[in-house]
Design an enzyme around this catalytic site. Structure first.
Site, mmCIF file in Angstrom:
data_model
loop_
_atom_site.group_PDB
_atom_site.id
_atom_site.type_symbol
_atom_site.label_atom_id
_atom_site.label_comp_id
_atom_site.label_asym_id
_atom_site.label_seq_id
_atom_site.Cartn_x
_atom_site.Cartn_y
_atom_site.Cartn_z
ATOM 1 N N ASP A 68 -3.285 -18.183 2.830
ATOM 2 C CA ASP A 68 -4.479 -18.863 2.301
ATOM 3 C C ASP A 68 -5.033 -19.834 3.343
ATOM 4 O OD1 ASP A 68 -1.993 -19.916 1.809
ATOM 5 O OD2 ASP A 68 -2.479 -20.875 -0.075
ATOM 6 N N ASP A 85 -10.923 -8.069 8.105
ATOM 7 C CA ASP A 85 -12.341 -7.955 7.740
ATOM 8 C C ASP A 85 -13.027 -9.315 7.853
ATOM 9 O OD1 ASP A 85 -12.231 -5.282 7.319
ATOM 10 O OD2 ASP A 85 -12.949 -5.331 5.253
ATOM 11 N N ASP A 130 -5.274 -6.417 6.106
ATOM 12 C CA ASP A 130 -6.467 -5.681 5.684
ATOM 13 C C ASP A 130 -7.592 -6.677 5.394
ATOM 14 O OD1 ASP A 130 -8.178 -3.767 4.743
ATOM 15 O OD2 ASP A 130 -7.059 -3.312 2.921
ATOM 16 N N LYS A 182 3.274 -15.508 3.123
ATOM 17 C CA LYS A 182 3.153 -16.313 1.901
ATOM 18 C C LYS A 182 4.575 -16.663 1.487
ATOM 19 C CE LYS A 182 0.655 -18.034 -1.472
ATOM 20 N NZ LYS A 182 -0.215 -19.210 -1.248
ATOM 21 N N TYR A 227 0.820 -1.216 0.000
ATOM 22 C CA TYR A 227 0.000 0.000 0.000
ATOM 23 C C TYR A 227 0.855 1.267 0.000
ATOM 24 C CZ TYR A 227 -4.030 -2.974 1.145
ATOM 25 O OH TYR A 227 -5.008 -3.929 1.128
#
Ligand code: NAD
Length: 358
Positions: free
Chosen positions: A225, A253, A249, A193, A143
Site C-alpha cells: 500500500d 500498471d 500486476d 504485505k 493467479y
C-alpha cells in the site's frame, strides 16, 4: 549473426505493431550485419478462430525452437469471459508463460524527456526523473493457486483463490532482481504485505537472506500500500522494485501511467534456459484496431530489450532506443501521446520515423 525469432502477432492492434517492429529489426540487421528469420506462431483469439483453441498444440515447442519470442497482444470482446477457457486468449497467455517457465517479468518505466509534459504527476516530481525497473513474479501466487467455488447452506455461493509461494520461487525472482540492480543503480525495493500475509512473511525472510549475499546493493522492504502511494509521490526514489504476481500486476500498471502512455512501455518475461518473451505492456486495444492509430513504440522497445537481454547486442538495443528518442524529439506523435494542437502520425508513419533515425 543469425537469429530465429518467433512472432506472435495476435489480435487487435497486435499485427500492426508487430509489422512495424519487424521492419525496425530488419533495419538494425542491415546496419549491424545480422540476419533474422521469423517464424509465425498462432496464439490468442486468432488461433481460436482458426483452429478452435487459443493455445494450439505444439505452440511451446515452436517457440522453444527459436532464440526469442516477440508478442504483439492478444484478446478482444469476441473471445470474452462467456467463452470456454480453452477459447479465451488469456488462457493461452498464462499457458505459454508457464510452459516456457517465464517466471520473471521485467518492466522498465522510464519518463522520456520529450514526453515530460505527458507525466500526470506534479512538475517538480517529474523533473526529478523516473527510471525504474519493475520485476514481477509471473508464474506463481494467487493467479495460479487452487480455485474453488461451492454452495454454502446459508451464505449462497462462496469462492476461494489460494495464494501460495515456495522459498524456491521467491529466491529465483529475488536473485534476478538483485542481478538486475547490479546493472543499474544498485538498489532493490522488495514489496510485500508482511504485516498481514504469511506468503509475504516468507517472501521477506528470503529477500533478507539474499540481501546479505549482495552487500553492494542497497535493500529496503516496502509494504504494497505504501509502494502504491510512493509511486505517485516520489517515483524517482525507486531503482529495481521486486514483487509477487498480483501486486506486480497492479503496481506495474500504475508505474506505466506515471510515465505518460501505456503505448510506450516494453516488457520482457524470462525463465532459465527457454527463450524469453518480449511484449508491450498494453493489450490488443480493440477500440483502435485496424485503423493505423496504434503506437508501435512499446513493441519496438520490446525488440530493443530482446537484443540486449537475449542476444547480448547492446549497441543494437541502444540504436533502437536512441532512434525512438530522436523520433519523439523531432515531434512525431501518435494520437495517444499527442498534446493539444500537435500533429498526429499513424502507426506506419511512426515506424518509418524511427527507422529513419537508425
Ligand atoms: P488495452 O491496453 O488494450 O487498452 C487500454 C486503452 O489504451 C485503450 O483505450 C487503447 O486504445 C489504449 N492503447 C493500448 N495500447 C495502445 C497503443 N499501442 N497505442 C495507442 N493506444 C493504446 O487494455 P484493455 O482495453 O483493458 O484490453 C483490451 C484487450 O487486450 C482485452 O481483451 C485484454 O484481455 C487484452 N490484453 C492483452 C494483453 C496481452 O496480450 N499481453 C495485456 C492486457 C490486456
Amino acid at each position: 549473426m543469425h537469429y530465429k525469432i518467433a512472432l506472435i502477432r495476435g489480435d487487435g492492434i497486435g499485427p500492426e505493431i508487430v509489422n512495424e517492429t519487424v521492419k525496425v529489426m530488419d533495419k538494425i540487421g542491415e546496419k549491424f550485419g545480422h540476419t533474422f528469420e521469423y517464424g509465425d506462431v498462432l496464439l490468442g483469439g486468432c488461433a481460436t478462430d482458426a483452429v478452435g483453441v487459443s493455445y494450439p498444440d505444439g505452440t511451446a515447442e515452436l517457440c522453444k525452437s527459436c532464440d526469442a519470442v516477440l508478442l504483439g497482444a492478444v484478446g478482444g470482446p469476441k473471445w470474452g469471459s462467456d467463452k470456454p477457457a480453452e477459447q479465451r486468449p488469456e488462457t493461452a497467455l498464462l499457458a505459454i508463460r508457464k510452459e516456457l517457465g517465464l517466471y520473471a517479468n521485467l518492466r522498465p518505466a522510464v519518463l522520456m524527456p520529450a514526453l515530460a509534459d505527458a507525466c500526470p504527476l506534479k512538475k517538480e516530481t517529474a523533473e526529478r526523473g523516473i527510471d525504474l525497473l519493475m520485476v514481477r513474479e509471473l508464474t506463481g501466487g494467487i493467479y495460479f493457486g487452487r480455485r474453488d467455488r461451492y454452495e454454502t447452506p446459508d451464505r449462497g455461493v462462496e469462492c476461494t483463490d489460494l495464494m501460495a509461494y515456495s522459498e524456491k520461487e521467491i529466491e529465483r525472482i529475488g536473485r534476478r532482481a538483485f542481478e538486475m540492480a547490479r546493472l543499474r543503480r544498485r538498489k532493490v525495493s522488495s514489496v510485500d504485505k508482511a504485516n498481514v500475509l504469511e506468503t509475504s512473511r516468507l517472501w521477506r525472510a528470503v529477500m533478507h537472506r539474499l540481501a546479505e549475499e549482495y552487500p553492494d546493493v542497497a535493500y529496503e522492504d516496502v509494504l504494497v500500500d505504501n509502494c502504491a502511494m510512493q509511486l505517485v509521490r516520489d517515483p524517482g526514489q525507486f531503482d529495481v522494485v521486486v514483487t509477487e504476481n498480483m501486486f506486480g500486476d497492479i503496481l506495474s500498471d500504475e508505474a506505466s501511467m506515471i510515465t505518460g502512455s501505456i503505448g510506450l512501455l516494453p516488457s520482457a518475461s524470462m525463465g532459465d534456459g527457454a527463450p524469453a518473451l518480449y511484449e508491450p505492456i498494453h493489450g490488443s486495444a480493440p477500440d483502435i484496431a485496424g485503423q493505423d492509430k496504434a503506437n508501435p513504440i512499446a513493441t519496438i522497445l520490446s525488440a530493443a530489450m530482446m537484443f540486449r537481454y537475449s542476444f547480448q547486442l547492446s549497441a543494437e538495443a541502444d540504436a533502437i532506443e536512441a532512434a525512438v528518442d530522436k523520433a519523439l524529439a523531432e515531434g512525431w506523435r501518435t494520437a495517444d501521446i499527442a498534446g493539444p494542437g500537435e500533429a498526429v502520425a499513424g502507426t506506419q508513419k511512426m515506424g518509418q520515423a524511427i527507422r529513419d533515425n537508425i
